[in-house]
Write a protein that holds these residues in place. Structure first.
Motif, PDB file in Angstrom:
ATOM      1  N   LYS A  72      19.970   2.310   5.535  1.00  0.00           N
ATOM      2  CA  LYS A  72      20.050   2.746   4.138  1.00  0.00           C
ATOM      3  C   LYS A  72      18.778   3.479   3.775  1.00  0.00           C
ATOM      4  O   LYS A  72      17.694   3.126   4.231  1.00  0.00           O
ATOM      5  CB  LYS A  72      20.248   1.555   3.202  1.00  0.00           C
ATOM      6  N   GLY A  73      18.938   4.488   2.940  1.00  0.00           N
ATOM      7  CA  GLY A  73      17.804   5.256   2.468  1.00  0.00           C
ATOM      8  C   GLY A  73      18.079   6.737   2.580  1.00  0.00           C
ATOM      9  O   GLY A  73      19.105   7.154   3.127  1.00  0.00           O
ATOM     10  N   PRO A  74      17.167   7.554   2.074  1.00  0.00           N
ATOM     11  CA  PRO A  74      17.353   9.006   2.150  1.00  0.00           C
ATOM     12  C   PRO A  74      17.434   9.483   3.608  1.00  0.00           C
ATOM     13  O   PRO A  74      16.693   9.011   4.469  1.00  0.00           O
ATOM     14  CB  PRO A  74      16.110   9.567   1.457  1.00  0.00           C
ATOM     15  N   ARG A  75      18.340  10.387   3.840  1.00  0.00           N
ATOM     16  CA  ARG A  75      18.554  10.931   5.182  1.00  0.00           C
ATOM     17  C   ARG A  75      17.245  11.441   5.792  1.00  0.00           C
ATOM     18  O   ARG A  75      16.945  11.167   6.957  1.00  0.00           O
ATOM     19  CB  ARG A  75      19.568  12.070   5.124  1.00  0.00           C
ATOM     20  N   ALA A  76      16.474  12.185   5.009  1.00  0.00           N
ATOM     21  CA  ALA A  76      15.224  12.755   5.526  1.00  0.00           C
ATOM     22  C   ALA A  76      14.255  11.655   5.962  1.00  0.00           C
ATOM     23  O   ALA A  76      13.605  11.767   7.005  1.00  0.00           O
ATOM     24  CB  ALA A  76      14.576  13.660   4.477  1.00  0.00           C
TER      25      ALA A  76
END
Length: 165
Positions: A19-23
């Motif tokens: 989980k978290g921003p792709r970048a």
């Protein structure tokens, strides 16, 4: 009505909830991950590792259990920065592979989601229901992989046996 299909309960799979921003995930995990799928409810595969896009800023990483130690070393979940979450959940799901000419018909009995190949193509991966249970469905060669909470594995095996006989 008997169906021309077989099902197998698969061995436990290495599975990680990301989980978290792709970048941020990409920067942290580097080459341990395949390319991120562009569309929700799809997957990408590379080097025997599958990355499934299952929700906003939410992915599942799946591989053969023999790769779990290498993935732990590459992903370093305990050291992850606060903007991402990497959790090994390998023992949480029971996996079934349903293959054969009538695999789609069996999945129609089990699952309310439209799994026709025009809507759920070869890169399809999504949470839905199967036999009234929360389930992860993905396409595989010749059919589908279906995963449910581990404790429901024997029940789903019994349901699949009844459907195909």
């Amino acid at each position: 009505m008997p169906y021309d299909v077989t099902f197998d309960r698969l061995e436990t799979q290495a599975l990680y909830d990301l989980k978290g921003p792709r970048a941020a995930l990409s920067a942290w995990a580097g080459e341990a991950l395949p390319a991120f799928p562009e569309r929700p409810n799809s997957k990408s595969e590379a080097g025997g590792v599958t990355l499934m896009f299952i929700g906003p800023d939410h992915w599942l990483l799946r591989a053969d259990l023999s790769r779990e130690d290498a993935l732990d070393a590459a992903l370093r979940p305990a050291e992850a920065p606060p903007e991402i979450s990497l959790v090994r959940v390998s023992d949480t799901l029971a996996w079934f592979r349903i293959t054969g000419p009538d695999a789609a018909e069996v999945m129609t009995v089990a699952c309310p989601m439209d799994l026709h190949e025009s809507r759920f193509g070869p890169d399809g991966a999504s949470f839905t229901e199967a036999f009234g249970l929360r389930a992860l469905v993905t396409r595989c060669a010749g059919g589908f992989d279906l995963a449910v909470e581990q404790s429901f594995g024997p029940m789903v095996a019994d349901y699949l046996t009844r459907v195909i006989s």
